[in-house]
Scaffold this active site. Structure first.
Site, PDB file in Angstrom:
ATOM      1  N   HIS A 294       3.703 105.229  21.532  1.00  0.00           N
ATOM      2  CA  HIS A 294       4.016 105.309  22.962  1.00  0.00           C
ATOM      3  C   HIS A 294       5.117 104.310  23.330  1.00  0.00           C
ATOM      4  O   HIS A 294       6.118 104.678  23.951  1.00  0.00           O
ATOM      5  CB  HIS A 294       2.725 105.032  23.746  1.00  0.00           C
ATOM      6  CG  HIS A 294       2.863 105.041  25.228  1.00  0.00           C
ATOM      7  ND1 HIS A 294       2.290 106.009  26.022  1.00  0.00           N
ATOM      8  CD2 HIS A 294       3.492 104.191  26.087  1.00  0.00           C
ATOM      9  CE1 HIS A 294       2.567 105.749  27.290  1.00  0.00           C
ATOM     10  NE2 HIS A 294       3.292 104.648  27.363  1.00  0.00           N
ATOM     11  N   GLU A 295       4.943 103.060  22.916  1.00  0.00           N
ATOM     12  CA  GLU A 295       5.935 102.037  23.283  1.00  0.00           C
ATOM     13  C   GLU A 295       7.288 102.311  22.628  1.00  0.00           C
ATOM     14  O   GLU A 295       8.340 102.103  23.242  1.00  0.00           O
ATOM     15  CB  GLU A 295       5.423 100.639  22.924  1.00  0.00           C
ATOM     16  CG  GLU A 295       4.167 100.200  23.670  1.00  0.00           C
ATOM     17  CD  GLU A 295       4.266 100.339  25.181  1.00  0.00           C
ATOM     18  OE1 GLU A 295       5.373 100.317  25.724  1.00  0.00           O
ATOM     19  OE2 GLU A 295       3.201 100.495  25.816  1.00  0.00           O
TER      20      GLU A 295
ATOM     21  N   HIS B 102       9.145 104.880  24.550  1.00  0.00           N
ATOM     22  CA  HIS B 102       9.868 104.254  25.665  1.00  0.00           C
ATOM     23  C   HIS B 102      11.197 103.692  25.153  1.00  0.00           C
ATOM     24  O   HIS B 102      12.252 103.945  25.726  1.00  0.00           O
ATOM     25  CB  HIS B 102       9.056 103.100  26.263  1.00  0.00           C
ATOM     26  CG  HIS B 102       7.990 103.522  27.220  1.00  0.00           C
ATOM     27  ND1 HIS B 102       8.174 104.500  28.166  1.00  0.00           N
ATOM     28  CD2 HIS B 102       6.710 103.070  27.389  1.00  0.00           C
ATOM     29  CE1 HIS B 102       7.068 104.641  28.879  1.00  0.00           C
ATOM     30  NE2 HIS B 102       6.157 103.791  28.427  1.00  0.00           N
TER      31      HIS B 102
ATOM     32  N   HIS C  92       7.366 108.067  31.347  1.00  0.00           N
ATOM     33  CA  HIS C  92       6.036 108.698  31.300  1.00  0.00           C
ATOM     34  C   HIS C  92       6.135 110.160  31.723  1.00  0.00           C
ATOM     35  O   HIS C  92       6.996 110.528  32.523  1.00  0.00           O
ATOM     36  CB  HIS C  92       5.067 107.948  32.216  1.00  0.00           C
ATOM     37  CG  HIS C  92       4.754 106.573  31.718  1.00  0.00           C
ATOM     38  ND1 HIS C  92       4.973 105.442  32.443  1.00  0.00           N
ATOM     39  CD2 HIS C  92       4.255 106.152  30.520  1.00  0.00           C
ATOM     40  CE1 HIS C  92       4.619 104.373  31.737  1.00  0.00           C
ATOM     41  NE2 HIS C  92       4.184 104.788  30.564  1.00  0.00           N
TER      42      HIS C  92
ATOM     43  N   TYR D  23      -0.214 109.374  31.478  1.00  0.00           N
ATOM     44  CA  TYR D  23      -1.321 108.511  31.900  1.00  0.00           C
ATOM     45  C   TYR D  23      -2.630 109.298  31.813  1.00  0.00           C
ATOM     46  O   TYR D  23      -2.637 110.512  31.946  1.00  0.00           O
ATOM     47  CB  TYR D  23      -1.182 108.160  33.380  1.00  0.00           C
ATOM     48  CG  TYR D  23      -0.207 107.091  33.767  1.00  0.00           C
ATOM     49  CD1 TYR D  23       0.417 106.282  32.843  1.00  0.00           C
ATOM     50  CD2 TYR D  23       0.060 106.885  35.116  1.00  0.00           C
ATOM     51  CE1 TYR D  23       1.289 105.297  33.259  1.00  0.00           C
ATOM     52  CE2 TYR D  23       0.930 105.913  35.535  1.00  0.00           C
ATOM     53  CZ  TYR D  23       1.545 105.122  34.604  1.00  0.00           C
ATOM     54  OH  TYR D  23       2.393 104.160  35.024  1.00  0.00           O
TER      55      TYR D  23
END
Lengths: 642, 40
Positions: free
Chosen positions: A91-92, A95, A101, A150
């Site tokens: 996930h990071e 980014h 997101h 999320y």
């Protein structure tokens, strides 16, 4: 959805530094996450060696990243406490690669409802939308399954959902932290123009008649047949498990019509390795004799060897009758090759044969052990159920066992236990830096479309229990006694793991349970070499690297690397600045260079001007003198004349 | 296996990224995004 602007992209191979501050477990997890990228995308990672921009992964407060390449030279990405989960790292890094997101994309209101009055006061900004001039959803549909979405509880002020999916079935799907979704990969591969990946080689479920370019050998006595069922089993293939009528094929070696010693060889198409190590995975079914066997060969083509060199890699004997079984074979091939499946008819009667399906070949490491749990829905439905794996040994010789906790009605837990074993007298205690990776296999036939659910834990030899004893000390010293089903007594140390490995809901999704079977893949490896600040008495090749650097302190964020046996500092640099010197002690920038260039030019000009003026002055003075002398001589002549 | 024979690294709670960051008192952009110095 991605940030717009090509300047925000990274090169396909991203330089990184794993800072010493990172927890050991996090370092191993990050490297595993990189392997996921290598398998499913064209993004690769390499240790930083002086490139202008790189990602510095460190243990900061929390888990966070910037979005895209911000061209800062050293770009930080934090994997703090509790962030050492593979999906969190994925996930990071998404980014960092330029993705926002999922629920902030321009069209999100078509798919989810943000319930504003359930959000904590002041946290509303976390649910901003970015319009399509800022972010680009790359023409990919809204993705509830994205690892960038999320979960429904995000920033809630009570217990009710802050994000409500317009299709209610997705309410518990959002917020998965398992793996890349198919759409995550589609977007990433599109953004970075990926057409292939570094480590994927081949996948074959035999659904197409061309059987993925595989060929039947001519030097054998029989052929493999492409079939959709065999009377004596299997009743269906493994890929579709008979769920789709008139589809679902596999390859069958019929031993019921062959004499002992008969063989059939099925060879893969030509494959071109890049990394020199491979993992072959396939499912095998036996409905023939218990003495029939499957041999796995590689046929490697070297210069001057027209037919290639056939090397036996694994013999699979005594294949259990009547069920599909998962197999892994580790290969180490460096030249052009084929994988060869040879069925061998053994002695004894047979009314069926051997069948293979769902082959995957990738340049990745195979798991060390497979825990196969059959009749899983019955176990899952049982009350107060928990299951222990059989005992396994790590490559270093530590004995261990996995415990799956199925007692909760919502979550499934998983734990790693050291147990007493045959090598305990020769091993180091407390057990140092062994990383156990436990993976629930998604049994999708194609490895690229799988979403693994994985957690890793690492044995820290300094960790203590509540009673003050070392947590990872010898199980016979700190564990409790138990008995294996065969009556053998042993000791089991305290388990280390999580009660929230996966929700029951997610466990029932995808193809985690297939044919009522699940597989837990286990790898326990020594990661001592990642502990760069402490000298570990372990003769691993990387030890020399750490020793050489142990006496070198690089300043200003430089890192020590060993080149040709010597420790050198690689200094950080940005677009218009850099550090230099033996220990990165001096700072440079383009501004300094301009100043130096201008001042040098001015100095040189001034010196040249002075030299020129002095020369002119001297020359003029010399000629003036000469002229004066001539004038004096003329006067004297005249005087004499008068 | 009674609870005393296992140690739960997650403390029984499946904390998502933003939960971890909030628990630390961080107020990052969208929960886990570090903005560039100029606020972009």
């Amino acid at each position: 959805n991605s940030i717009i602007g090509d300047h925000k992209r990274w090169p396909h191979t991203i330089p990184y530094v794993l800072e010493d501050s990172l927890e050991m477990n996090a370092k191993g997890v990050i490297l595993n996450a990189f392997e996921r990228y290598r398998l499913k995308t064209c993004i690769d990672f390499k240790p930083w060696s002086g490139e202008a921009n790189y990602i510095s992964v460190f243990k900061g407060s929390g888990c966070w990243s910037s979005v895209g390449n911000i061209h800062a030279g050293k770009q930080e990405l934090s994997i703090g406490t509790n962030c050492d989960r593979i999906a969190t790292v994925q996930h990071e890094f998404l980014h960092a690669l330029g993705f926002w997101h999922e629920q902030s994309r321009a069209d999100r209101d078509d798919y989810v409802i943000i319930v504003w009055d359930r959000i904590q006061p002041g946290k509303e900004h976390n649910f901003n939308i970015y319009n399509d001039s800022v972010s680009d959803s790359l023409n990919v549909p809204y993705d509830y399954t994205s690892v960038m979405h999320y979960s429904k509880t995000a920033f809630q002020n009570g217990t009710e959902s802050t994000i409500v999916t317009r299709i209610s079935e997705f309410e518990d799907v959002i917020g998965q932290r398992m793996d890349f979704s198919d759409y995550d990969l589609l977007k990433l591969n599109q953004l970075y123009n990926c057409t292939s990946s570094l480590s994927f080689m081949d996948s074959c479920d035999f659904e197409l008649e061309n059987i993925c370019g595989m060929i039947q050998s001519s030097g054998d006595s029989a052929d493999w047949q492409r079939v959709s069922q065999v009377l004596s089993g299997p009743e269906s293939d493994h890929s579709k498990m008979g769920q789709c009528k008139d589809s679902g094929f596999f390859m069958h070696f019929n031993t019921s019509i062959l004499n002992e010693g008969a063989t059939a060889m099925l060879e893969s198409r030509l494959l071109y390795p890049k990394r020199g190590f491979q993992c072959l995975e396939f499912y095998l079914y036996n409905s023939g004799s218990g003495n029939d066997q499957l041999n796995i060969y590689t046929r490697e083509y070297t210069t001057g060897q027209q037919g290639g060199v056939l090397t036996l890699q694994r013999q699979i004997k005594e294949v259990p009758i009547g069920s599909w079984q998962l197999h892994y074979v580790t290969l180490q091939v460096t030249k052009k090759f084929r994988v060869v499946f040879e069925g061998l008819r053994g002695p004894g009667t047979s009314s069926g044969g051997l069948s293979i399906d769902d082959i995957n070949l990738s340049e990745t490491r195979c798991p060390h052990h497979i825990w196969h749990i059959q009749n899983f829905t019955q176990i899952l439905g049982g009350q107060d159920t928990s299951v222990y794996s059989p005992p396994f040994y790590s490559s270093k010789g530590y004995a261990f066992q996995i415990y799956m906790d199925l007692r909760s009605s919502t979550n499934v837990g998983i734990y790693f236990h050291l147990i007493s074993g045959a090598n305990d007298d020769q091993l180091q205690w407390p057990c140092p830096w062994q990383q156990a990776t436990m993976t629930l296999l998604d049994q999708n036939p194609d490895i690229r479309q799988r979403m693994f659910n994985q957690r890793s834990i690492t044995t820290d030899p300094t960790m203590t229990s509540d009673n003050g004893s070392y947590f990872w000390d010898r199980p016979s010293k700190v564990g409790v006694t138990d008995v294996f089903p065969n009556g053998t007594q042993f000791s089991r140390g305290i388990g280390y793991g999580t009660t929230v490995f996966i929700t029951r809901e997610r466990l029932k999704s995808r193809e985690f349970i297939k044919g009522d079977d699940i597989y837990i893949l286990l790898t326990v490896e020594d990661i001592s070499h990642l502990n760069s600040t402490s000298a570990v008495p372990d003769p691993v090749p990387t030890l020399a690297v750490h020793n050489a650097c142990s006496e070198v302190v690089c300043q200003n964020g430089g890192i020590c690397v060993v080149q040709d046996g010597r420790a050198e500092c690689k200094c950080p640099a940005g677009e218009d600045w850099w550090y230099m010197g033996k220990r990165c002690e001096k700072r440079g920038s383009t501004r300094d260079t301009v100043i130096i260039a201008v001042s040098s030019t001015v100095t040189v000009f001034a010196v040249m001007l002075i030299i020129t003026l002095v020369s002119v002055y001297c020359t003029r003075r010399k000629y003036r003198k000469k002229a004066r002398a001539n004038t004096a001589a003329m006067t004297l002549e005249n005087q004499h004349a008068f | 296996a009674p609870e005393k024979f296992v140690k739960d690294i997650d403390g029984g709670i499946d904390q998502d990224i933003f939960d971890i960051n909030q628990g630390l008192g961080l107020d990052l952009f969208e929960g886990d995004i570090k903005l560039e110095a100029n606020g972009k």
